[in-house]
Design a protein around this motif. Structure first.
Motif, PDB file in Angstrom:
ATOM      1  N   LEU A  65      -5.000 -10.073   6.193  1.00 58.47           N
ATOM      2  CA  LEU A  65      -5.023 -11.123   5.171  1.00 58.47           C
ATOM      3  C   LEU A  65      -3.626 -11.471   4.648  1.00 58.47           C
ATOM      4  O   LEU A  65      -3.490 -12.287   3.748  1.00 58.47           O
ATOM      5  CB  LEU A  65      -5.919 -10.697   4.001  1.00 58.47           C
ATOM      6  N   ARG A  66      -2.599 -10.831   5.233  1.00 59.46           N
ATOM      7  CA  ARG A  66      -1.207 -11.073   4.856  1.00 59.46           C
ATOM      8  C   ARG A  66      -0.967 -10.706   3.390  1.00 59.46           C
ATOM      9  O   ARG A  66      -0.331 -11.425   2.631  1.00 59.46           O
ATOM     10  CB  ARG A  66      -0.759 -12.512   5.126  1.00 59.46           C
ATOM     11  N   ARG A  67      -1.507  -9.544   3.007  1.00 60.03           N
ATOM     12  CA  ARG A  67      -1.328  -9.004   1.657  1.00 60.03           C
ATOM     13  C   ARG A  67      -0.599  -7.658   1.762  1.00 60.03           C
ATOM     14  O   ARG A  67      -1.191  -6.595   1.553  1.00 60.03           O
ATOM     15  CB  ARG A  67      -2.675  -8.809   0.968  1.00 60.03           C
ATOM     16  N   PRO A  68       0.687  -7.698   2.116  1.00 57.96           N
ATOM     17  CA  PRO A  68       1.408  -6.448   2.372  1.00 57.96           C
ATOM     18  C   PRO A  68       1.537  -5.527   1.165  1.00 57.96           C
ATOM     19  O   PRO A  68       1.584  -4.308   1.329  1.00 57.96           O
ATOM     20  CB  PRO A  68       2.782  -6.917   2.856  1.00 57.96           C
ATOM     21  N   LEU A  69       1.588  -6.076  -0.042  1.00 56.05           N
ATOM     22  CA  LEU A  69       1.707  -5.205  -1.215  1.00 56.05           C
ATOM     23  C   LEU A  69       0.475  -4.332  -1.397  1.00 56.05           C
ATOM     24  O   LEU A  69       0.548  -3.250  -1.983  1.00 56.05           O
ATOM     25  CB  LEU A  69       1.963  -6.029  -2.479  1.00 56.05           C
ATOM     26  N   ARG A  70      -0.648  -4.775  -0.889  1.00 55.40           N
ATOM     27  CA  ARG A  70      -1.864  -3.953  -0.906  1.00 55.40           C
ATOM     28  C   ARG A  70      -1.931  -3.065   0.334  1.00 55.40           C
ATOM     29  O   ARG A  70      -2.408  -1.943   0.274  1.00 55.40           O
ATOM     30  CB  ARG A  70      -3.104  -4.840  -0.950  1.00 55.40           C
ATOM     31  N   ALA A  71      -1.490  -3.588   1.459  1.00 59.12           N
ATOM     32  CA  ALA A  71      -1.628  -2.884   2.736  1.00 59.12           C
ATOM     33  C   ALA A  71      -0.692  -1.679   2.866  1.00 59.12           C
ATOM     34  O   ALA A  71      -1.120  -0.607   3.295  1.00 59.12           O
ATOM     35  CB  ALA A  71      -1.393  -3.848   3.896  1.00 59.12           C
ATOM     36  N   VAL A  72       0.573  -1.862   2.531  1.00 59.29           N
ATOM     37  CA  VAL A  72       1.567  -0.819   2.792  1.00 59.29           C
ATOM     38  C   VAL A  72       1.243   0.510   2.108  1.00 59.29           C
ATOM     39  O   VAL A  72       1.228   1.551   2.777  1.00 59.29           O
ATOM     40  CB  VAL A  72       2.992  -1.307   2.449  1.00 59.29           C
ATOM     41  N   PRO A  73       0.949   0.535   0.803  1.00 57.94           N
ATOM     42  CA  PRO A  73       0.697   1.861   0.193  1.00 57.94           C
ATOM     43  C   PRO A  73      -0.513   2.582   0.761  1.00 57.94           C
ATOM     44  O   PRO A  73      -0.469   3.789   0.993  1.00 57.94           O
ATOM     45  CB  PRO A  73       0.484   1.545  -1.292  1.00 57.94           C
ATOM     46  N   VAL A  74      -1.590   1.850   0.995  1.00 59.07           N
ATOM     47  CA  VAL A  74      -2.804   2.509   1.481  1.00 59.07           C
ATOM     48  C   VAL A  74      -2.624   2.981   2.923  1.00 59.07           C
ATOM     49  O   VAL A  74      -3.051   4.086   3.285  1.00 59.07           O
ATOM     50  CB  VAL A  74      -4.047   1.609   1.288  1.00 59.07           C
ATOM     51  N   LEU A  75      -1.966   2.179   3.755  1.00 54.25           N
ATOM     52  CA  LEU A  75      -1.708   2.609   5.134  1.00 54.25           C
ATOM     53  C   LEU A  75      -0.759   3.808   5.163  1.00 54.25           C
ATOM     54  O   LEU A  75      -0.983   4.762   5.912  1.00 54.25           O
ATOM     55  CB  LEU A  75      -1.125   1.460   5.958  1.00 54.25           C
ATOM     56  N   THR A  76       0.285   3.754   4.363  1.00 52.46           N
ATOM     57  CA  THR A  76       1.254   4.857   4.332  1.00 52.46           C
ATOM     58  C   THR A  76       0.575   6.158   3.918  1.00 52.46           C
ATOM     59  O   THR A  76       0.769   7.201   4.564  1.00 52.46           O
ATOM     60  CB  THR A  76       2.415   4.523   3.371  1.00 52.46           C
ATOM     61  N   ARG A  77      -0.223   6.091   2.873  1.00 53.40           N
ATOM     62  CA  ARG A  77      -0.931   7.286   2.388  1.00 53.40           C
ATOM     63  C   ARG A  77      -1.845   7.859   3.478  1.00 53.40           C
ATOM     64  O   ARG A  77      -1.853   9.055   3.742  1.00 53.40           O
ATOM     65  CB  ARG A  77      -1.719   6.918   1.129  1.00 53.40           C
TER      66      ARG A  77
END
Length: 158
Positions: A65-77
């Motif tokens: 959905l091109r929402r990196p501010l939501r994607a990056v922390p959850v993927l990193t964790r």
């Protein structure tokens, strides 16, 4: 089983660019995991869904959905809890993280994550991680003047 079905619905809604429905489906998947009874029998094809897998799907949906501010922390964790022993899966999940970093304009981070994904995909009996990196590498090419990007492009070509 319900968590798996809801997370798949979330992915379908992400591909269809329906962020509200993605959020609803992810919430339903979380609820299904929380409601699962200890020792409750699970279908073999759904038993692998757990909190980490749900976080990965959450990150994938927000990346799509091109929402990196939501994607990056959850993927990193989620990826940080994933052992390198599962190289194919981890390489694949890192490709979504790299894509999310690119969407956020974090080119150096995207290149570093792509490099890690390439390292993990070496010798893996699946072409899926490398195929998933193709569009990421294509996007990185426009930043080839950065040394970290040049390094990852050379690694991918080798």
């Amino acid at each position: 089983m319900r968590a798996l079905l809801h997370e798949r619905m979330a992915w379908a809604c992400a591909v269809a660019n329906q962020p509200q429905r993605v959020e609803q489906a992810l919430d339903a998947a979380r609820s299904a995991l929380e409601e699962q009874q200890d020792g409750e029998p699970q279908r073999d094809w759904a038993a692998w869904v757990d909190e980490t897998k749900l976080e990965i799907m959450t990150g994938r949906c927000w990346t799509e959905l091109r929402r990196p501010l939501r994607a990056v922390p959850v993927l990193t964790r989620a990826i940080n809890r994933y052992d390198d022993y599962h190289a194919r899966d981890k390489a694949l999940y890192l490709s979504w993280l790299a894509d999310a970093y690119l969407a956020a304009g974090e080119v150096e981070e995207a290149a570093a994550v792509t490099s890690r994904s390439l390292d993990l995909s070496i010798g893996v009996a699946s072409v899926r991680p490398r195929r998933r990196l193709v569009p990421v590498l294509d996007q990185l090419r426009q930043y080839r003047d950065l040394s970290v990007v040049q390094d990852v492009l050379e690694k991918a070509a080798a």
